[in-house]
Each structure stands twice: as C-alpha cells, then as structure tokens.
Write an enzyme that holds these catalytic residues in place. Structure first.
Site, mmCIF file in Angstrom:
data_model
loop_
_atom_site.group_PDB
_atom_site.id
_atom_site.type_symbol
_atom_site.label_atom_id
_atom_site.label_comp_id
_atom_site.label_asym_id
_atom_site.label_seq_id
_atom_site.Cartn_x
_atom_site.Cartn_y
_atom_site.Cartn_z
ATOM 1 C CD GLU A 53 -30.989 46.633 -22.192
ATOM 2 O OE1 GLU A 53 -30.158 45.958 -22.797
ATOM 3 O OE2 GLU A 53 -31.076 47.863 -22.338
ATOM 4 C CD GLU A 64 -29.512 50.741 -19.415
ATOM 5 O OE1 GLU A 64 -29.058 50.728 -20.575
ATOM 6 O OE2 GLU A 64 -29.426 49.771 -18.650
HETATM 7 C C1 GCO Z 1 -27.534 47.653 -22.016
HETATM 8 C C2 GCO Z 1 -27.275 47.586 -20.581
HETATM 9 C C3 GCO Z 1 -26.241 48.558 -20.080
HETATM 10 C C4 GCO Z 1 -25.292 49.090 -21.144
HETATM 11 C C5 GCO Z 1 -25.828 50.389 -21.732
HETATM 12 C C6 GCO Z 1 -24.958 50.830 -22.903
HETATM 13 O O1 GCO Z 1 -28.542 48.245 -22.410
HETATM 14 O O2 GCO Z 1 -26.739 47.066 -22.761
HETATM 15 O O3 GCO Z 1 -28.438 47.754 -19.813
HETATM 16 O O4 GCO Z 1 -25.560 47.756 -19.158
HETATM 17 O O5 GCO Z 1 -24.029 49.353 -20.596
HETATM 18 O O6 GCO Z 1 -27.110 50.190 -22.212
HETATM 19 O O7 GCO Z 1 -24.847 49.784 -23.827
#
Ligand code: GCO
Length: 472
Positions: free
Chosen positions: A184, A364
């Site tokens: 990200e 994710e």
């Molecule tokens: C994000 C990160 C994760 C977060 C998950 C929930 O997308 O912020 O990759 O580390 O913990 O997505 O927010």
C-alpha cells in the site's frame, strides 16, 4: 447487484447460502491469510532489532490507548502456534512481511544474524506445514536511522532498499518464490506519519511527490534485485485500490484527484510505465532521465487490498485538496465505519485486472470490529462471516465476468496492532487475549475453514459449533 444469498447483509430476505458461489474460480485458486511484521511480531527490542518509525511513533504516545508494538501478538515467539492455526484453516499460503530493521538495524550496513535466523525459522516451519510463504519486503516499518536521513524523501534510499531486497533474496530465495516489494504505497505516502512516513512534513506537496517517486524507484530496484538472485521468482506489489467517491456533486473534482493519488500513483508507473496524466506536471521535477524505465520492471502478479469505497470532499486548504467527507445514508458500514459495498469490490477487481493485465491476487480483505463485539464472551462474529460471504461472492462474480483472479487472502489471521487505532480494532479470524496471548478461533475462523474445504472439494461442510471465548 450481488444476489441476496451471497450477501447476508441484504434486507434479510431469503436464506443466506452456507458459502458463497466459487464456481468461477480456477481450480488452482489460492486461499490464504495475511499479516504484517510490526502488527504481530512484538520483540521490538530483542535479538538486535533496530527501531522503526512506528516504534518511535509509539514511544511518543501517539497511538490510541498509548499502545505500542512492543509485544503485539508475540508472534516472534509464538510463530509455530500461529502456523498451527493456519494448518487448521487449511490455507495454502501465508502472506507476511519482513521487518527491515530486524534484518538491518540501521536500515543498511551489517546484517543482524539473529534477525535473519528468525525468518529462516518461520519460512522453514511454513514449508514443513505445506504452506507457501508470500514475503512482502516493506509494510511501513521504515528503519528510524534511515528516516533520520530523510527516509523516502532521500533518493539514496533507492539503493538502500535494493540492498535490503538483495539480502532477503540471497538468504531466503532458495525457499521463497513469491515476493511483494511494497504494501500500500499510496497509503503510507498520503497519510505520512500515521503510516510510517516518519517525521517528514508530508503536508508539504514537494515532500509528498518526492516520496512517491522514490518509492516507485525503490520498487523497480527491488524487482531487479530479486529477479537477478531468485530463480523462478514471482514478483508483484500490493496496492490498496477502491472507488474514491464525491460526498456531494460539488466534490467531484476532489474525488477524481483523490482517486488518482490513492489508486494510480504507483500501479500506473510500475505496471504501465507512466504517471497518470493528472500527476505528470507535479512529478516532472523529480524524474531524472531513465527513471520511468527503472520503475517499469516486468511483474508477475498484481496484489489488491480492498475493504470498501471512500467518500471525499474538497478541501482547498489541504495538501492534496481533499479529505474524507460525509458518507451516504442507507449503505451498511462495519463497526469502525468502513463502507460495506461488495459491488464496489467486484468492479475494482474488473478494473485492475483489465487495466494492468496481470493475474490478480486479493492480498487483503476483511472486517474490522471493536472490543465491544466480544463483550458478551462468545466470539460469534457472524457479521464478519456475512462480510466475507458477500465479498467472496463479489469476487466470484468478477471472475465469472472474466477477471483473472487467482487468490484471496483474508486480513487477518490474528487480531493485531491496527496502526493508529492500536489494539482497539480487531480484524482477526482468531481472537487474541492480549493479557494472556491466548489464541481463540472465532466463528469466522471455522467458516473460512469450511469455505476453503468446500471451494477446493466442491462439497459444503456441515456448519461448525460456535466457539466460546476462552475455550481454546
Ligand atoms: C492496511 C494495511 C493493514 C491494515 C488492514 C486493516 O491496509 O492498512 O495493509 O496493515 O491493518 O488493512 O486496516
């Protein structure tokens, strides 16, 4: 629209199917779970690990409840138990990140053997359990020593990151083939301090655009470092992509601007070789001859993180000219206020698959709730099951419509450190009692296990008994 039997979040009419349809998914589809180093490992002062910007941020008491990553889920010591949970789930793959400051305490220079040995143990135990390791190089834990010399604003970091990637490739490349360079990048550059951007004044547009370009250059350099050292490597990057929608019609331009930075500032140069048109004038001062070719390196897959759309409004006084705005009424939200819109997930999958023409892996997707959800003692997280059912149903729809989707990783295996929110927000399939570090699978854990078995065998499983907190 996703059929009602997929959502479980609809108006409640019609019985929700036990599992969503997965008929359109390839037979070699990969089911997995995801975590990241800083969010689960703990042991932040152990075995020679150096400080990251997130340790510093926590030391200043900047995180909710004054939480820190010092213990987290104690995964550094309990990794074998956590791999046992993955085996119970039946996942084929596990996405984790390596803590840069654990391998290189000052971010460069002499490696820390004890840190290197931890990931040897983790990777060997995963392989012994028949679980494929998917290794992400950078999940926001910038070594503090490098942030002290400019972090992502300092173009020298491109070489330091490539050296880190080479160290990882040389050490683990005989056992790890799946690599992601970054997690990200749009999030940790847009939100800066709150996500590992360190002490940089990211309200400064010049600093912000400089970071974007250096992260893109670091991505390309790491791809080359990995590709040159790991035979059969399969390399990608992980991007958070989602619709950025206007809160009101007057916010349409702000929404478009936010979407370009949130969704395209990294995938476009990395996968297409050019910044989006809206950014090109702003980026021009940072681009040296040959830079775009250094960024645009051959990739094998596209990692997508997705939770739900965001709604933005114009904010002329802010760095980017937008900020989060009012959300429309009538759309379901998670307990932490994230929108639940499976159709947006389906459409985002179709968009990224078509735009970037790479196999897509969802790295994710998950449901965040709070401690209040568990006050009753039972960990019957039916709303997480409903969310996962709806989103996996949407994923199947995108695959049926032609998107080349090859895997889905739930965020997250464990409740863990949720950045600025500390431990008050929970995304896990497994409940963590932070006082005792006891792991308790939630109802969603059993549901996901059943789905994987059903999707892989095509035969639905009988429903699991709902576990009660503390029964182990
Ligand atoms: C994000 C990160 C994760 C977060 C998950 C929930 O997308 O912020 O990759 O580390 O913990 O997505 O927010």
């Amino acid at each position: 629209m996703i059929p009602a039997e997929h959502t479980g979040i609809s108006t409640g009419t019609g019985a929700a199917a036990r599992f969503p349809a997965t008929a359109a998914l390839r037979r070699d589809f990969i089911w997995g779970v995801s975590t990241s180093a800083f969010q689960i490992e703990g042991a932040t002062r152990e075995d020679g690990r150096g400080l990251s910007v997130w340790d510093t941020y926590g030391l200043k008491g900047q995180i909710a409840n004054k939480d820190t990553g010092d213990i987290a889920c104690d995964h550094y010591h309990r990794y074998a138990e956590d791999i046992g949970l993955m085996q119970r789930l039946g996942v084929q793959a596990y996405r984790f990140s390596v803590a840069w400051p654990r391998l290189l305490p000052t971010g460069r220079g002499a490696p820390n053997e004890a840190g290197l040995a931890f990931y040897d143990r983790l990777i060997d135990a995963l392989l012994a359990a028949g679980i494929e390791p998917w290794l992400c190089l950078y999940h926001w834990d910038m070594p503090q020593a490098l942030d002290d010399v400019g972090g992502w604003t300092n173009r020298d970091i491109v070489g330091w990151f490539a050296d880190y990637a080479a160290l990882v490739a040389n050490r683990y490349g005989d056992r790890v083939k799946r690599f992601a360079t970054f997690n990200e990048p749009s999030i940790f550059t847009i939100f800066a301090q709150a996500t590992g951007g360190g002490e940089r004044d990211m309200r400064n547009v010049d600093t912000f655009h400089r970071c974007i370009h250096n992260v893109n250059l670091a991505h390309g350099a790491a791809v080359d470092a990995l590709r040159d050292r790991v035979a059969g490597s399969l390399i990608g990057a992980i991007h958070n992509c989602q619709p950025c929608l206007p809160s009101t019609p007057a916010d349409a331009q702000a929404a478009q601007r936010s979407s370009v930075y949130w969704n395209q500032a990294f995938p476009d140069p990395q996968c297409l070789g050019a910044y989006p048109a809206l950014m090109q004038e702003a980026m021009a001062p940072y681009i040296e001859p040959g830079d775009m070719a250094r960024i645009h390196r051959p990739l094998d897959w596209f990692g997508l993180n997705h939770y739900g759309p965001s709604y933005v409004k114009a904010d002329p006084g802010s760095r980017l000219g937008w900020q989060f705005g009012e959300k429309p009424d009538g759309i379901p939200q998670t307990p932490i206020g994230w929108m639940i819109e499976p159709d947006a997930f389906r459409d985002t999958l179709l968009t990224v698959a078509k735009t970037y023409a790479l196999p897509v892996y969802v790295m994710e997707n998950g449901f965040g709730d709070s401690d209040k959800t568990y006050a009753a003692g039972a960990i019957n997280d039916e709303n997480r099951i409903a969310y996962l059912k709806a989103y996996i149903g949407a994923l199947d729809e995108a695959a049926a419509a032609g998107a080349d989707i090859r895997g889905y990783f739930v965020w997250s295996l464990l409740d863990n450190f949720e950045w600025d929110s500390g431990y008050g927000v929970r995304f896990g399939l497994t409940y963590i009692d932070y006082a005792t570090q006891q792991r308790t699978p939630k109802a969603s854990f059993a549901w996901y296990r059943g789905l994987i078995k059903s999707a892989r065998a095509g035969a639905p499983e009988p429903g699991p008994a709902v576990p009660v907190l503390g029964t182990g």
